[in-house]
Design a protein around this motif. Structure first.
Motif, mmCIF file in Angstrom:
data_model
loop_
_atom_site.group_PDB
_atom_site.id
_atom_site.type_symbol
_atom_site.label_atom_id
_atom_site.label_comp_id
_atom_site.label_asym_id
_atom_site.label_seq_id
_atom_site.Cartn_x
_atom_site.Cartn_y
_atom_site.Cartn_z
ATOM 1 N N HIS A 1 0.896 -1.096 -0.098
ATOM 2 C CA HIS A 1 0.026 0.038 0.052
ATOM 3 C C HIS A 1 0.928 1.318 0.066
ATOM 4 C CE1 HIS A 1 -3.414 2.582 1.044
ATOM 5 N NE2 HIS A 1 -4.177 1.547 0.955
ATOM 6 N N GLU A 2 0.356 2.357 -0.538
ATOM 7 C CA GLU A 2 1.003 3.581 -0.385
ATOM 8 C C GLU A 2 1.231 4.041 1.227
ATOM 9 O OE1 GLU A 2 -3.188 4.724 -1.895
ATOM 10 O OE2 GLU A 2 -1.481 3.051 -2.247
ATOM 11 N N ASN A 3 0.372 3.443 1.993
ATOM 12 C CA ASN A 3 0.477 3.803 3.452
ATOM 13 C C ASN A 3 0.912 2.566 4.178
ATOM 14 O OD1 ASN A 3 -0.482 3.880 6.327
ATOM 15 N ND2 ASN A 3 -1.610 5.777 5.578
ATOM 16 N N VAL A 4 2.128 2.780 4.766
ATOM 17 C CA VAL A 4 2.814 1.675 5.366
ATOM 18 C C VAL A 4 2.235 1.049 6.487
ATOM 19 C CG1 VAL A 4 3.915 2.959 7.224
ATOM 20 C CG2 VAL A 4 5.089 0.976 6.540
ATOM 21 N N ILE A 5 1.267 1.730 7.318
ATOM 22 C CA ILE A 5 0.530 1.177 8.162
ATOM 23 C C ILE A 5 -0.819 0.405 7.422
ATOM 24 C CG2 ILE A 5 -0.975 1.646 10.067
ATOM 25 C CD1 ILE A 5 1.868 2.416 10.412
ATOM 26 N N ALA A 6 -1.141 0.595 6.399
ATOM 27 C CA ALA A 6 -2.347 -0.054 5.628
ATOM 28 C C ALA A 6 -1.531 -1.469 5.295
ATOM 29 C CB ALA A 6 -2.986 0.755 4.603
ATOM 30 N N ALA A 7 -0.476 -1.206 4.744
ATOM 31 C CA ALA A 7 0.147 -2.380 4.286
ATOM 32 C C ALA A 7 0.429 -3.431 5.305
ATOM 33 C CB ALA A 7 1.553 -2.034 3.375
ATOM 34 N N SER A 8 0.893 -2.820 6.575
ATOM 35 C CA SER A 8 1.155 -3.653 7.583
ATOM 36 C C SER A 8 -0.095 -4.383 8.154
ATOM 37 C CB SER A 8 1.945 -2.724 8.786
ATOM 38 O OG SER A 8 2.823 -2.014 8.284
ATOM 39 N N TRP A 9 -1.421 -3.556 8.056
ATOM 40 C CA TRP A 9 -2.380 -4.133 8.392
ATOM 41 C C TRP A 9 -2.596 -5.235 7.700
ATOM 42 C CZ3 TRP A 9 -6.034 -4.328 12.095
ATOM 43 C CH2 TRP A 9 -7.333 -4.893 11.746
ATOM 44 N N GLN A 10 -2.759 -5.319 6.074
ATOM 45 C CA GLN A 10 -2.738 -6.418 5.237
ATOM 46 C C GLN A 10 -1.946 -7.685 5.725
ATOM 47 O OE1 GLN A 10 -1.662 -5.335 1.305
ATOM 48 N NE2 GLN A 10 -3.365 -3.472 1.346
ATOM 49 N N ALA A 11 -0.715 -7.451 5.985
ATOM 50 C CA ALA A 11 0.238 -8.644 6.380
ATOM 51 C C ALA A 11 -0.147 -9.170 7.652
ATOM 52 C CB ALA A 11 1.681 -7.961 6.462
ATOM 53 N N LEU A 12 -0.413 -8.244 8.664
ATOM 54 C CA LEU A 12 -0.890 -8.682 9.979
ATOM 55 C C LEU A 12 -2.230 -9.497 9.942
ATOM 56 C CD1 LEU A 12 -0.757 -8.617 13.206
ATOM 57 C CD2 LEU A 12 -2.048 -6.587 12.802
ATOM 58 N N VAL A 13 -3.104 -9.177 9.241
ATOM 59 C CA VAL A 13 -4.269 -9.900 9.224
ATOM 60 C C VAL A 13 -4.022 -11.233 8.669
ATOM 61 C CG1 VAL A 13 -6.816 -10.029 8.004
ATOM 62 C CG2 VAL A 13 -6.045 -7.817 9.286
ATOM 63 N N ASP A 14 -3.422 -11.524 7.440
ATOM 64 C CA ASP A 14 -2.977 -12.412 6.686
ATOM 65 C C ASP A 14 -2.139 -13.381 7.518
ATOM 66 O OD1 ASP A 14 -4.134 -11.844 4.316
ATOM 67 O OD2 ASP A 14 -2.314 -11.797 2.988
ATOM 68 N N SER A 15 -1.422 -12.995 8.370
ATOM 69 C CA SER A 15 -0.428 -13.751 9.218
ATOM 70 C C SER A 15 -1.412 -14.697 10.276
ATOM 71 C CB SER A 15 0.720 -13.054 10.118
ATOM 72 O OG SER A 15 0.038 -12.096 10.992
ATOM 73 N N LEU A 16 -2.512 -13.841 10.933
ATOM 74 C CA LEU A 16 -3.325 -14.441 11.680
ATOM 75 C C LEU A 16 -4.352 -15.378 11.207
ATOM 76 C CD1 LEU A 16 -3.742 -11.567 14.260
ATOM 77 C CD2 LEU A 16 -2.337 -13.331 14.375
ATOM 78 N N GLU A 17 -4.715 -14.887 9.885
ATOM 79 C CA GLU A 17 -5.752 -15.699 9.221
ATOM 80 C C GLU A 17 -5.233 -17.114 8.848
ATOM 81 O OE1 GLU A 17 -9.375 -12.931 7.479
ATOM 82 O OE2 GLU A 17 -7.465 -13.478 5.970
ATOM 83 N N PHE A 18 -3.997 -16.909 8.259
ATOM 84 C CA PHE A 18 -3.218 -18.202 7.911
ATOM 85 C C PHE A 18 -3.245 -19.195 9.296
ATOM 86 C CE2 PHE A 18 0.505 -20.531 7.722
ATOM 87 C CZ PHE A 18 0.379 -21.699 6.469
ATOM 88 N N ALA A 19 -3.135 -18.863 10.456
ATOM 89 C CA ALA A 19 -2.904 -19.376 11.492
ATOM 90 C C ALA A 19 -4.235 -20.459 11.861
ATOM 91 C CB ALA A 19 -2.388 -18.801 12.678
ATOM 92 N N GLU A 20 -5.444 -19.863 11.630
ATOM 93 C CA GLU A 20 -6.726 -20.358 11.908
ATOM 94 C C GLU A 20 -7.392 -21.096 10.821
ATOM 95 O OE1 GLU A 20 -8.500 -20.407 15.360
ATOM 96 O OE2 GLU A 20 -6.246 -20.700 15.297
ATOM 97 N N GLN A 21 -6.960 -21.171 9.727
ATOM 98 C CA GLN A 21 -7.424 -21.906 8.628
ATOM 99 C C GLN A 21 -7.793 -23.367 8.911
ATOM 100 O OE1 GLN A 21 -8.979 -20.216 5.817
ATOM 101 N NE2 GLN A 21 -8.174 -18.530 7.284
ATOM 102 N N PRO A 22 -9.001 -23.770 8.740
ATOM 103 C CA PRO A 22 -9.610 -24.993 9.010
ATOM 104 C C PRO A 22 -8.756 -26.063 8.051
ATOM 105 C CG PRO A 22 -11.243 -23.891 7.789
ATOM 106 C CD PRO A 22 -10.173 -22.844 8.169
ATOM 107 N N GLY A 23 -8.419 -27.128 8.663
ATOM 108 C CA GLY A 23 -7.771 -28.204 8.093
ATOM 109 C C GLY A 23 -6.502 -27.904 7.497
ATOM 110 N N ARG A 24 -5.783 -26.822 7.952
ATOM 111 C CA ARG A 24 -4.522 -26.404 7.376
ATOM 112 C C ARG A 24 -3.384 -27.533 7.537
ATOM 113 N NH1 ARG A 24 -0.442 -23.713 9.782
ATOM 114 N NH2 ARG A 24 -1.620 -23.250 11.824
ATOM 115 N N VAL A 25 -2.814 -27.922 6.511
ATOM 116 C CA VAL A 25 -1.752 -29.050 6.687
ATOM 117 C C VAL A 25 -0.460 -28.728 6.799
ATOM 118 C CG1 VAL A 25 -0.802 -30.971 5.506
ATOM 119 C CG2 VAL A 25 -3.286 -30.658 5.318
#
Length: 541
Positions: free
Chosen positions: A509-533
């Protein structure tokens, strides 16, 4: 037909090679390298578990930390490794038995002592200011004293190759003096890292011919980027001990990288320096040492780097899938590494299908093509998925319909305030919906990303309690279009860990905080995906 990396025929007849690690002494001379005494003991155990034969701990009693280290090591038990104490030849005008440094070595618990002495006439004239004969006596009397005290003595011939090029007869005479006085081995040191492989080979060949009954070792530095090649050249000419440091750390540009040397000796040249099960710990061991030194493991390091067996181009990936030896010089599993099929605009459907399979997802070629098209669009915007395995798996899950968002965002806000007294305070507020419930949370942090992380977790851990244990272990920001200055687009990478695995996420993102939010959300969503192998990259023990 032999597989990739198979040693040459006749490798069963090659001479055994002894591994000598100097990380705890020579490696610590590198800029920024520092370990506590307790951390050095941990490194010694890592080396022992790997199967290193000799571990040079340093100078006993040279400073309080070394005193503490040797006291700690005295009480430790090692399965394979022998601890080595390091020192120098006696001082001029002092008998060996009266030299304080030699007496410390003689009284030390370590059964092996390595002493370094001069072999280059330039140093005799400019540094220590002794005659050639007196230097030979310094060497001989020092070795004789330690051998007489019951020590196994290794003589490190400092600046040997520089001295050999100036005066080969005298440099060999220094080795002969050490051997005749009782040294079990003489080590040829390329102290300045000034030599090339053909020079190392010629000098080693000469020494072996002049001293056929003396065991020879090699100690190289990496100033010409030849440390590993020079070490292998010496082994080819009969050296039976190789000295180096883990990951090549050391003074100036570093020492010869013992990690690469081990792999090349065993996988390429047929010297079984480690049991196969121990060799399979090489990648993990290299990374553990880096972690103890607070260094990020080099992803491009040969053999053990994350990218050492990574394939990005579509043709390369197709070739590897057909026969790994087409684009891999060795089986990565032999050294405990693994193949990576990198996702990028250069990747093909095979890469995506392989990644989907690793994640336990069912995907056909049409879906894989759509993923590739989406990756190309995102990379054009500035995203990069090579190190963001978590974000990429979320892309796969969205395509296959197996993605479940953690929440629905209403809004987030971060406020950073600096007061007149210089104190900076950061506060973040998020408004999200989880399972039909609206959550509003505010948190303070040491920066906007930390505050957003705290606020988000405060809202969702009630529903997803496992996220409380996820740690953000790395955070990186890169400016993508530097010409735009503070208005530039930024890319953020976050590495997260659940204690047993590490995964990466990214945001742009052109806003570094917005880019950080995207990465932060992905990191937590990945951890909680059902059936993650696939749980990401293995974390060093």
């Amino acid at each position: 037909m032999a597989g990739p990396g198979a040693p040459a025929r006749g490798s069963a007849d090659v001479s055994p090679v002894e591994l000598y690690d100097a990380t705890l002494r020579d490696g610590m001379q590198g800029e920024g390298m520092s370990l506590t005494a307790a951390e050095k003991v941990r490194v010694a155990h890592v080396l022992d578990d790997l199967g290193i034969h000799l571990v040079e701990a340093g100078f006993p009693a040279s400073n309080p930390k070394e005193l503490e280290l040797f006291e700690l090591l005295r009480g430790e038990t090692f399965e394979r490794a022998t601890i080595v104490a390091f020192g120098m030849t006696r001082r001029r005008d002092v008998a060996a038995a009266d030299d304080p440094g030699l007496r410390v070595l003689a009284e030390c618990f370590a059964p092996v002592t390595t002493i370094v002495g001069k072999t280059w006439t330039l140093h005799l004239e400019k540094v220590v200011r002794v005659s050639r004969d007196e230097n030979l006596d310094l060497i001989g009397s020092s070795v004789e004293f330690l051998a007489g005290a019951g020590k196994r003595v290794v003589y490190d011939a400092e600046h040997f190759f520089d001295g050999f090029r100036d005066d080969p007869d005298y440099s060999v005479a220094c080795l002969r003096a050490a051997a005749q006085a009782g040294a079990e081995r003489v080590v040829l040191c390329d102290t300045n890292g000034s030599s090339l492989p053909h020079q190392i080979a010629e000098a080693t060949r000469t020494v072996r011919a002049a001293l056929p009954d003396v065991a020879v070792g090699i100690h190289c530095h990496n100033d010409l980027e030849c440390g590993v090649a020079n070490s292998l050249a010496a082994v080819a000419e009969g050296a039976t001990q190789v000295q180096g440091t883990m990951n090549g750390i050391g003074e100036r540009t570093g020492n010869a990288n013992l990690v690469s040397i081990i792999a090349a000796l065993q996988v390429k040249l047929g010297h079984e320096v480690l049991e196969p099960a121990r060799l399979a710990r090489l990648t993990e061991s290299a990374h553990v040492v880096d972690e103890l030194l607070n260094l990020n493991p080099d992803p491009h390091q040969p053999w053990v780097g994350r990218s050492a067996f990574a394939h990005k181009g579509g043709l390369h990936v197709a070739g590897v899938r057909a026969d790994a030896s087409t684009f891999e010089h060795a089986d990565p599993a032999v050294v405990g590494n693994r193949r990576e099929l990198l996702v990028s605009e250069l990747a093909g459907r095979h890469t995506v299908l392989e990644k989907a399979s690793e994640a336990g997802l069912s995907m056909d070629e049409a879906a894989a093509s759509r993923v590739i098209d989406r990756v190309k669009e995102l990379e054009h915007e500035g995203f990069q998925f090579e190190a963001a395995d978590g974000s990429f798996e979320l892309l796969l899950r969205k395509e296959t319909g197996e993605y479940e968002p953690l929440f629905r965002l209403e809004s987030w806000r971060a406020i950073v305030e600096q007061r007149a007294d210089g104190k900076v305070e950061t506060e973040a507020t998020i408004k999200i919906w989880v399972d039909g419930e609206r959550y509003v949370r505010t948190a303070e942090g040491n920066g906007p990303v930390n505050a957003l992380d705290k606020a988000l977790r405060g809202a969702i851990v009630e529903v997803h309690p496992h996220l409380e244990a996820i740690d953000l272990v790395n955070y990186k920001v890169r400016i993508l279009d530097e010409a735009h200055g503070t208005d530039a687009i930024t890319r953020v990478f976050i590495d997260a860990s659940d204690g047993s695995a590490v995964w990466g996420s990214t945001g742009v993102h052109e806003n570094v905080i917005a880019a950080s939010w995207q990465a932060l959300v992905d990191s937590l969503e990945f951890a909680e995906q059902p059936g993650r192998v696939r749980a990401g990259r293995t974390t060093p023990a």
